[in-house]
Design a protein around this motif. Structure first.
Motif, short mmCIF file in Angstrom:
data_model
loop_
_atom_site.label_atom_id
_atom_site.label_comp_id
_atom_site.label_asym_id
_atom_site.label_seq_id
_atom_site.Cartn_x
_atom_site.Cartn_y
_atom_site.Cartn_z
N ILE A 30 2.51 22.71 -2.32
CA ILE A 30 2.71 21.55 -1.44
C ILE A 30 2.26 20.30 -2.17
CG2 ILE A 30 2.16 20.53 0.79
CD1 ILE A 30 1.33 23.42 1.68
N LYS A 31 3.17 19.34 -2.25
CA LYS A 31 2.88 18.07 -2.92
C LYS A 31 2.98 16.95 -1.89
CE LYS A 31 4.58 19.85 -7.31
NZ LYS A 31 4.20 21.20 -6.97
N LEU A 32 1.89 16.19 -1.75
CA LEU A 32 1.83 15.11 -0.78
C LEU A 32 1.56 13.80 -1.51
CD1 LEU A 32 1.70 14.12 2.19
CD2 LEU A 32 -0.76 14.64 2.12
N VAL A 33 2.46 12.85 -1.38
CA VAL A 33 2.31 11.53 -1.98
C VAL A 33 2.15 10.53 -0.85
CG1 VAL A 33 3.41 9.72 -3.36
CG2 VAL A 33 3.65 12.12 -4.03
N GLU A 34 1.08 9.74 -0.93
CA GLU A 34 0.85 8.68 0.06
C GLU A 34 0.99 7.33 -0.61
OE1 GLU A 34 -2.56 6.69 2.96
OE2 GLU A 34 -3.06 8.51 1.84
N TYR A 35 1.74 6.44 0.03
CA TYR A 35 1.75 5.02 -0.32
C TYR A 35 0.86 4.36 0.72
CZ TYR A 35 5.57 5.65 -3.62
OH TYR A 35 6.33 6.04 -4.69
N GLY A 36 -0.24 3.75 0.25
CA GLY A 36 -1.21 3.22 1.19
C GLY A 36 -1.77 1.87 0.80
N ASN A 67 -0.62 2.84 -4.61
CA ASN A 67 -0.94 1.56 -3.97
C ASN A 67 0.30 0.90 -3.37
OD1 ASN A 67 -3.82 1.25 -4.92
ND2 ASN A 67 -2.77 1.50 -6.88
N PHE A 68 0.15 0.44 -2.15
CA PHE A 68 1.22 -0.32 -1.50
C PHE A 68 0.57 -1.43 -0.66
CE2 PHE A 68 4.96 -1.16 1.12
CZ PHE A 68 5.99 -1.00 0.21
N PRO A 69 -0.08 -2.39 -1.35
CA PRO A 69 -0.79 -3.45 -0.61
C PRO A 69 0.17 -4.39 0.12
CG PRO A 69 -0.80 -3.94 -2.97
CD PRO A 69 -0.18 -2.57 -2.80
N LEU A 70 -0.05 -4.52 1.41
CA LEU A 70 0.77 -5.42 2.23
C LEU A 70 0.03 -6.76 2.31
CD1 LEU A 70 1.70 -2.83 4.99
CD2 LEU A 70 3.12 -3.62 3.08
N THR A 71 0.20 -7.55 1.27
CA THR A 71 -0.61 -8.75 1.10
C THR A 71 -0.34 -9.84 2.14
OG1 THR A 71 0.96 -9.57 -0.55
CG2 THR A 71 -0.96 -8.37 -1.36
N ASN A 72 0.83 -9.83 2.76
CA ASN A 72 1.10 -10.82 3.81
C ASN A 72 0.23 -10.58 5.04
OD1 ASN A 72 3.01 -12.09 2.25
ND2 ASN A 72 4.74 -11.02 3.18
N GLU A 141 3.77 -1.62 -9.97
CA GLU A 141 4.63 -0.46 -10.25
C GLU A 141 4.62 0.50 -9.07
OE1 GLU A 141 3.08 1.21 -13.84
OE2 GLU A 141 4.18 -0.17 -15.13
N ASP A 142 3.42 0.77 -8.53
CA ASP A 142 3.32 1.64 -7.36
C ASP A 142 4.11 1.04 -6.20
OD1 ASP A 142 1.65 3.43 -8.65
OD2 ASP A 142 -0.12 2.97 -7.45
N PHE A 143 3.90 -0.26 -5.97
CA PHE A 143 4.55 -0.94 -4.86
C PHE A 143 6.08 -0.87 -5.00
CE2 PHE A 143 6.29 -4.42 -2.44
CZ PHE A 143 5.54 -4.42 -1.29
N HIS A 144 6.58 -1.18 -6.18
CA HIS A 144 8.03 -1.16 -6.40
C HIS A 144 8.60 0.25 -6.29
CE1 HIS A 144 8.25 -5.37 -7.06
NE2 HIS A 144 7.48 -5.34 -8.12
N SER A 145 7.84 1.25 -6.74
CA SER A 145 8.25 2.64 -6.59
C SER A 145 8.42 2.97 -5.11
CB SER A 145 7.20 3.56 -7.23
OG SER A 145 7.30 4.87 -6.76
N GLY A 146 7.47 2.55 -4.30
CA GLY A 146 7.56 2.78 -2.86
C GLY A 146 8.76 2.06 -2.26
N ALA A 147 8.91 0.78 -2.61
CA ALA A 147 10.02 -0.01 -2.05
C ALA A 147 11.36 0.61 -2.40
CB ALA A 147 9.92 -1.45 -2.55
N GLY A 153 6.17 0.08 5.06
CA GLY A 153 4.94 0.00 5.83
C GLY A 153 4.00 1.09 5.37
N THR A 154 2.77 1.00 5.85
CA THR A 154 1.78 1.98 5.43
C THR A 154 1.08 2.57 6.65
OG1 THR A 154 0.13 0.21 5.15
CG2 THR A 154 1.35 0.89 3.19
N PRO A 155 0.63 3.82 6.51
CA PRO A 155 0.86 4.69 5.36
C PRO A 155 2.26 5.28 5.39
CG PRO A 155 -0.34 5.90 7.05
CD PRO A 155 -0.17 4.49 7.55
N SER A 156 2.78 5.58 4.23
CA SER A 156 4.05 6.28 4.09
C SER A 156 3.80 7.52 3.26
CB SER A 156 5.11 5.41 3.42
OG SER A 156 5.54 4.40 4.30
#
Length: 182
Positions: A30-36, A67-72, A141-147, A153-156
């Protein structure tokens, strides 16, 4: 579990051992990836659930945090993400990751320096790297990978490369991960 991810997105949502921060064996079933986002209250609510899932599944789970920082919405999220990466450069990513989620209400630069010192890190080096944006590219890079994979949105979460859109409550999430009924 909804599995509505384009086939081409699957590979980049799986753990990448040469770049990701990973807990558990890379060859786990089981592989779990979180964008947070360290400042996101929903990520804060998911954090103890993920920790409990990790305890329950043990070596059957490979967990990755990106990492998926929602800076706004979260003004401290970017520096928090960079602080985690700077801690990772000193071999303590996961310790800082946990510290940030356990102290979401205090993520200012002085707080980050305090956490670094408490973890036995070179706090001056860590804050210098945060201030200079030394790890900004990694975070982006993390953020763009998620996008690219539909994260907005987070968490994903992605389970074995497929997007999970269900509740992040222990029993339902565990059932989605293991394929067993809740």
């Amino acid at each position: 579990m909804k599995q509505n991810v384009p086939a081409h997105a699957k590979l980049s949502t799986l753990p990448m051992p040469d770049r990701d921060h990973i807990q558990g064996p890379i060859d786990a079933a089981i592989k779990l990836v979180e964008y947070g986002d360290y400042e996101c209250p929903y990520c804060g609510q998911a954090y103890p659930v993920v920790k409990e899932i990790q305890k329950r599944l043990g070596k059957r789970l490979c967990f990755v945090f990106r990492n998926f920082p929602l800076t706004n919405s979260h003004p401290h999220a970017e520096h928090a993400a960079e602080a985690a990466e700077a801690a990772g450069a000193q071999g303590r990513f996961w310790e800082m990751h946990d510290e940030l989620f356990e102290n979401q209400e205090a993520l200012g630069d002085e707080d980050l320096a305090g956490y670094a010192a408490a973890l036995g890190l070179d706090a001056q080096r860590l804050m210098s790297e945060v201030s200079s944006g030394a790890h900004g590219l990694r975070v982006r890079e993390d953020f763009h990978s998620g996008a690219r994979n539909g994260v907005n949105g987070t968490p994903s979460f992605f389970i074995n490369g497929l997007r999970y859109n269900g509740m992040v409550e222990f029993e339902e999430f565990l059932a989605a991960l293991t394929g067993e009924s809740a």
